[in-house]
Design a protein around this motif. Structure first.
Motif, short mmCIF file in Angstrom:
data_model
loop_
_atom_site.label_atom_id
_atom_site.label_comp_id
_atom_site.label_asym_id
_atom_site.label_seq_id
_atom_site.Cartn_x
_atom_site.Cartn_y
_atom_site.Cartn_z
N TRP A 143 -9.29 10.42 -0.97
CA TRP A 143 -9.22 9.22 -0.13
C TRP A 143 -9.06 7.98 -1.02
CZ3 TRP A 143 -13.93 7.84 3.51
CH2 TRP A 143 -13.53 6.94 4.49
N GLU A 144 -9.86 7.94 -2.08
CA GLU A 144 -9.81 6.80 -3.00
C GLU A 144 -8.53 6.79 -3.83
OE1 GLU A 144 -13.23 5.84 -5.29
OE2 GLU A 144 -14.64 6.37 -3.69
N ARG A 145 -8.09 7.97 -4.26
CA ARG A 145 -6.85 8.04 -5.05
C ARG A 145 -5.66 7.50 -4.25
NH1 ARG A 145 -9.01 12.86 -7.52
NH2 ARG A 145 -8.32 14.12 -5.75
N LEU A 146 -5.60 7.87 -2.98
CA LEU A 146 -4.51 7.40 -2.14
C LEU A 146 -4.56 5.88 -1.99
CD1 LEU A 146 -4.68 10.16 0.62
CD2 LEU A 146 -2.86 9.86 -1.06
N ALA A 147 -5.74 5.33 -1.75
CA ALA A 147 -5.88 3.88 -1.59
C ALA A 147 -5.54 3.14 -2.88
CB ALA A 147 -7.30 3.54 -1.14
N GLN A 148 -6.00 3.68 -4.00
CA GLN A 148 -5.81 3.01 -5.28
C GLN A 148 -4.35 2.88 -5.65
OE1 GLN A 148 -8.30 1.50 -6.76
NE2 GLN A 148 -6.91 0.67 -8.32
N ALA A 149 -3.51 3.73 -5.07
CA ALA A 149 -2.08 3.67 -5.35
C ALA A 149 -1.44 2.38 -4.87
CB ALA A 149 -1.38 4.88 -4.72
N ALA A 150 -2.15 1.62 -4.03
CA ALA A 150 -1.62 0.35 -3.53
C ALA A 150 -1.83 -0.79 -4.53
CB ALA A 150 -2.29 -0.01 -2.20
N GLU A 151 -2.63 -0.55 -5.56
CA GLU A 151 -2.93 -1.61 -6.54
C GLU A 151 -1.64 -2.06 -7.23
OE1 GLU A 151 -5.65 -4.06 -8.47
OE2 GLU A 151 -6.48 -2.26 -7.52
N SER A 152 -1.47 -3.38 -7.28
CA SER A 152 -0.29 -3.95 -7.95
C SER A 152 -0.62 -5.39 -8.35
CB SER A 152 0.92 -3.94 -7.01
OG SER A 152 0.76 -4.90 -5.98
N GLU A 153 0.34 -6.07 -8.93
CA GLU A 153 0.11 -7.47 -9.29
C GLU A 153 -0.04 -8.33 -8.05
OE1 GLU A 153 3.47 -9.49 -11.02
OE2 GLU A 153 4.85 -7.94 -10.29
N HIS A 154 0.40 -7.84 -6.90
CA HIS A 154 0.30 -8.60 -5.65
C HIS A 154 -0.93 -8.20 -4.83
CE1 HIS A 154 4.35 -10.02 -6.38
NE2 HIS A 154 4.77 -8.77 -6.48
N THR A 155 -1.39 -6.97 -4.99
CA THR A 155 -2.44 -6.42 -4.12
C THR A 155 -3.59 -5.85 -4.95
OG1 THR A 155 -0.75 -5.79 -2.48
CG2 THR A 155 -2.93 -4.79 -2.26
N ARG A 156 -4.79 -6.31 -4.67
CA ARG A 156 -5.97 -5.71 -5.29
C ARG A 156 -6.57 -4.72 -4.29
NH1 ARG A 156 -10.73 -8.57 -3.48
NH2 ARG A 156 -10.09 -10.36 -2.23
N VAL A 157 -7.21 -3.69 -4.80
CA VAL A 157 -7.79 -2.64 -3.96
C VAL A 157 -9.29 -2.56 -4.22
CG1 VAL A 157 -7.80 -0.18 -3.39
CG2 VAL A 157 -5.63 -1.34 -3.93
N CYS A 158 -10.06 -2.64 -3.15
CA CYS A 158 -11.52 -2.46 -3.22
C CYS A 158 -11.87 -1.19 -2.44
CB CYS A 158 -12.25 -3.65 -2.61
SG CYS A 158 -11.94 -5.23 -3.42
#
Length: 302
Positions: A143-158
Motif C-alpha cells: 500500500w505504501e510502496r504504491l503511494a510513494q511512487a507519486a513522490e516527485s518535485e511537484h508532489t510530496r507523499v505522506c
C-alpha cells in the motif's frame, strides 16, 4: 484547497469532512454517490469513478483513506484478497492519474497502519524500526510502496500509519462497548501485548497538519505517545465506564472464533509517533484516560 478524498463516508472520513468542508472545496470519490449525499450532504461533490478524470491537475491535495476494514471479518483467503485489493487498486489508480497530469496535486496523504511493523513484542517502535514479515505488513508495505511512487518535485507523499482509532461513532471501540457496558469486558489473552491507539480528533488534526506543513513527507506513526498494554486499556475502559473488570477472553477462544485474524489482538506493537512530534505536532489527547473520558463522557454534538 481543492481536495480529492477517498474513504469519505467511513469512520475517519466523516469526522474529517466536518473540519474540511468549511474551508476547502471537497470531492469525495465513492462507488455509491448516493451514500455520499446521505451521509455528508448534497453540498459535497461526489465522483463515482476516476475514469471520469484524465488527471488530477484540478486538485491541490489528495487524501486516500479507502479500504476494506481489516478486522471486520474472519480472514478467509477471499477476505484477505479484498483487504489487499481495496487498498492497492485505488492507490494505484490515484497515482496513475496523478502522474498523467502536468500540474499534479502538491500533496498525497495516504493511509496505512501500524500493522506495517507486524508483531514487535514490547520493543519501542518508531518509523525506522524493522518490520516483521506477516500478512498485516504485506498489506501495508505494498500500500505504501504504491503511494510513494507519486513522490516527485511537484508532489510530496505522506504515509500515515494508523493505530487503533478511538471514537464513539465507529471503529474498534464501538464494537467493544456493549460487552464492557454489561460488565463483561476484560483483557484478551495474557493482556501483556501492547496496544497502540489514537483519538479520532488527533487523527483529523494530524491530517490537517500534514496538509499545511509542506516540509512534511514520508511515513508518520499516527499513534498517541503513550501506548498501553491490552490489560491497561481494558482496565481503563472499564473504570471510565464505572464497570467491573474481572472477565478475561482466553487466547484459544479468540483463535477459534477469528482464526488468523486473532493475531491482531493477541500480538501488538508499542508504537511511538517520533516523526510527528519532531515535526511539531501536538496531541490533544496524549493519554488514554483523557481520550476515553472525552469519547465516552462528553456530549456527542458532532
Amino acid at each position: 484547497m481543492n481536495i480529492l478524498l477517498t474513504g469519505g463516508t467511513g469512520f475517519i472520513g466523516q469526522r474529517l469532512m466536518g473540519h474540511l468542508r468549511s474551508h476547502h472545496q471537497i470531492t469525495v470519490l465513492s462507488r455509491t454517490p448516493n451514500k455520499v449525499y446521505q451521509r455528508l450532504g448534497h453540498d459535497i461533490k461526489a465522483l463515482s469513478s476516476l475514469d471520469q478524470l484524465d488527471n488530477l491537475d484540478q486538485f491541490d491535495a489528495v487524501i486516500n483513506l479507502a479500504g476494506e476494514p481489516i478486522a471486520d471479518k474472519r480472514w478467509t483467503q477471499a477476505q484477505k484478497e479484498r483487504i489487499c485489493q481495496s487498498r492497492w487498486n485505488i492507490t494505484q489508480q490515484l497515482v496513475d492519474k496523478l502522474k498523467a497530469g502536468v500540474n499534479p496535486p502538491r500533496v498525497l496523504i495516504s493511509g496505512s497502519a501500524v500493522g506495517f511493523y507486524g508483531r514487535q513484542g514490547d520493543a519501542l517502535v518508531d518509523e525506522d524500526s524493522n518490520p516483521n514479515a506477516e500478512f498485516s505488513h504485506h498489506v501495508c508495505a505494498q500500500w505504501e510502496r504504491l503511494a510513494q511512487a507519486a513522490e516527485s518535485e511537484h508532489t510530496r507523499v505522506c504515509r500515515i500509519r494508523l493505530a487503533v482509532v478511538l471514537g464513539a461513532e465507529g471503529g474498534a471501540l464501538k464494537k467493544m462497548l456493549p460487552g464492557y457496558r454489561l460488565g463483561l469486558g476484560g483483557p484478551i489473552g495474557t493482556g501483556k501485548q501492547y496496544m497502540s491507539w489514537i483519538h479520532i480528533e488527533d487523527v483529523v488534526n494530524l491530517i490537517l497538519f500534514l496538509l499545511e506543513h509542506e516540509e512534511c513527507s514520508g511515513p508518520f506513526n499516527a499513534a498517541a505517545p503513550e501506548p498501553v498494554t491490552n490489560e491497561q486499556f481494558s482496565r481503563t475502559l472499564a473504570r471510565v465506564l464505572g464497570k467491573p473488570h474481572f472477565a478475561r477472553v482466553p487466547a484459544w477462544a479468540m483463535k477459534l472464533l477469528l482464526g488468523e485474524m486473532a493475531s491482531l489482538l493477541l500480538t501488538g506493537q508499542r508504537v511511538m509517533p517520533v516523526r510527528l512530534q519532531q515535526a511539531g505536532f501536538h496531541f490533544r489527547y496524549p493519554t488514554l484516560d483523557k481520550a476515553l473520558k472525552e469519547t465516552l463522557c462528553a456530549p456527542q454534538s458532532r
